[in-house]
Scaffold this motif. Sequence first.
Motif, PDB file in Angstrom:
ATOM      1  N   UNK A  88      -5.036  15.678   0.148  1.00 49.51           N
ATOM      2  CA  UNK A  88      -5.437  16.786   1.035  1.00 49.51           C
ATOM      3  C   UNK A  88      -6.912  16.668   1.402  1.00 49.51           C
ATOM      4  N   UNK A  89      -7.301  15.459   1.717  1.00 51.41           N
ATOM      5  CA  UNK A  89      -8.682  15.156   2.127  1.00 51.41           C
ATOM      6  C   UNK A  89      -9.702  15.678   1.134  1.00 51.41           C
ATOM      7  N   UNK A  90      -9.343  15.547  -0.132  1.00 52.95           N
ATOM      8  CA  UNK A  90     -10.239  15.995  -1.193  1.00 52.95           C
ATOM      9  C   UNK A  90      -9.946  15.168  -2.445  1.00 52.95           C
ATOM     10  N   UNK A  91     -10.577  15.520  -3.550  1.00 51.05           N
ATOM     11  CA  UNK A  91     -10.298  14.820  -4.801  1.00 51.05           C
ATOM     12  C   UNK A  91      -9.099  15.486  -5.475  1.00 51.05           C
ATOM     13  N   UNK A  92      -8.278  14.734  -6.221  1.00 45.63           N
ATOM     14  CA  UNK A  92      -7.148  15.340  -6.929  1.00 45.63           C
ATOM     15  C   UNK A  92      -7.633  16.348  -7.981  1.00 45.63           C
ATOM     16  N   UNK A 123      -4.175   7.184   2.262  1.00 48.54           N
ATOM     17  CA  UNK A 123      -2.927   6.732   2.891  1.00 48.54           C
ATOM     18  C   UNK A 123      -3.121   6.476   4.379  1.00 48.54           C
ATOM     19  N   UNK A 124      -4.008   7.229   4.995  1.00 47.00           N
ATOM     20  CA  UNK A 124      -4.251   7.097   6.430  1.00 47.00           C
ATOM     21  C   UNK A 124      -5.032   5.834   6.782  1.00 47.00           C
ATOM     22  N   UNK A 125      -4.878   5.409   8.045  1.00 51.34           N
ATOM     23  CA  UNK A 125      -5.638   4.251   8.504  1.00 51.34           C
ATOM     24  C   UNK A 125      -7.079   4.684   8.811  1.00 51.34           C
ATOM     25  N   UNK A 126      -7.954   3.699   8.933  1.00 51.85           N
ATOM     26  CA  UNK A 126      -9.357   3.984   9.271  1.00 51.85           C
ATOM     27  C   UNK A 126      -9.423   4.721  10.617  1.00 51.85           C
ATOM     28  N   UNK A 127      -8.640   4.235  11.591  1.00 47.86           N
ATOM     29  CA  UNK A 127      -8.639   4.819  12.938  1.00 47.86           C
ATOM     30  C   UNK A 127      -8.210   6.288  12.884  1.00 47.86           C
ATOM     31  N   UNK A 128      -7.182   6.551  12.094  1.00 44.99           N
ATOM     32  CA  UNK A 128      -6.675   7.920  11.960  1.00 44.99           C
ATOM     33  C   UNK A 128      -7.754   8.830  11.352  1.00 44.99           C
ATOM     34  N   UNK A 129      -8.375   8.365  10.293  1.00 49.08           N
ATOM     35  CA  UNK A 129      -9.392   9.189   9.622  1.00 49.08           C
ATOM     36  C   UNK A 129     -10.594   9.448  10.524  1.00 49.08           C
ATOM     37  N   UNK A 131     -10.532   9.281  13.952  1.00 51.70           N
ATOM     38  CA  UNK A 131     -10.075  10.074  15.105  1.00 51.70           C
ATOM     39  C   UNK A 131     -10.047  11.577  14.803  1.00 51.70           C
ATOM     40  N   UNK A 132      -9.558  11.935  13.633  1.00 49.59           N
ATOM     41  CA  UNK A 132      -9.433  13.362  13.297  1.00 49.59           C
ATOM     42  C   UNK A 132     -10.622  13.890  12.472  1.00 49.59           C
ATOM     43  N   UNK A 133     -11.679  13.103  12.435  1.00 49.37           N
ATOM     44  CA  UNK A 133     -12.939  13.485  11.765  1.00 49.37           C
ATOM     45  C   UNK A 133     -12.824  13.676  10.250  1.00 49.37           C
ATOM     46  N   UNK A 134     -11.736  13.144   9.674  1.00 44.87           N
ATOM     47  CA  UNK A 134     -11.589  13.257   8.221  1.00 44.87           C
ATOM     48  C   UNK A 134     -12.570  12.333   7.500  1.00 44.87           C
ATOM     49  N   UNK A 135     -12.892  11.236   8.157  1.00 43.38           N
ATOM     50  CA  UNK A 135     -13.819  10.274   7.553  1.00 43.38           C
ATOM     51  C   UNK A 135     -15.158  10.955   7.261  1.00 43.38           C
ATOM     52  N   UNK A 136     -15.703  11.619   8.290  1.00 40.47           N
ATOM     53  CA  UNK A 136     -16.999  12.290   8.129  1.00 40.47           C
ATOM     54  C   UNK A 136     -16.894  13.492   7.190  1.00 40.47           C
ATOM     55  N   UNK A 137     -15.761  14.173   7.287  1.00 41.44           N
ATOM     56  CA  UNK A 137     -15.538  15.346   6.431  1.00 41.44           C
ATOM     57  C   UNK A 137     -15.601  14.953   4.953  1.00 41.44           C
TER      58      UNK A 137
END
Length: 186
Positions: A88-92, A123-129, A131-137
């Motif tokens: 969930x875009x966080x640590x377990x 699980x997501x690809x680099x592009x996906x992360x 694109x949806x700003x999860x990488x920066x988040x």
Amino acid sequence: MKVLLVVTHPREDSLTLAVMTRFVEGLKENKHEVDILDLDRDGYNPVYSAADELDWNTTHKQYAPETRKEMDRIAAAEALVFVFPLWWYSVPFMLKGYLDKVWNKGLLQEFTTKQVLWMCLAGGTKEHLIKYEYHDLVTSYLNKAIAGYARVRESKVEFFYDTLSESKEYIVGLLEHAYQLGLAYK
Ligand SMILES: Cc1cc2nc3c(=O)[nH]c(=O)nc-3n(C[C@H](O)[C@H](O)[C@H](O)COP(=O)(O)O)c2cc1C
């Protein structure tokens, strides 16, 4: 260097543990000393209880023995490395519980001399992360909200993307990357 490595994953055959193992092989090859805390297999209790809450703002702190023990492991290390799957875009929860309990305000002075590496399997690809700003988040959350707040000297995030890929070759590449990271770690 003395490295404290904290890993979490419920499954023994997870990619997370395999990545951790290869990274440690690289570290050892590079003559680093590694202390491993496997939150799941070492029986870590992540539940933050009333006893933990009492200590957040008091000056004379009486930590529970298990928490004191983990704080001493941090104090003895020069570098802290966390290996975990992105949930969930966080640590377990195991790692979140560890941070809630162990990274207590009474320990914050310790962090000013430490470097931290977050090895995050997504699980997501680099592009996906991206694109949806999860990488920066996720990067801001780990580097700023956690390590920055704790006054860690240096904090970096290393993503392992697309971990659910069915390509054996690709997964072997991720493991090799983990080994090379350990080998080059300084
Ligand atoms: C509860 C749960 C939540 C997850 N949430 C995310 C997520 O937010 N983003 C993502 O990219 N992958 C997510 N995943 C996929 C994991 O990151 C993936 O399973 C892991 O990186 C694969 O390695 P493993 O074999 O060590 O589990 C989630 C998986 C689980 C079980």
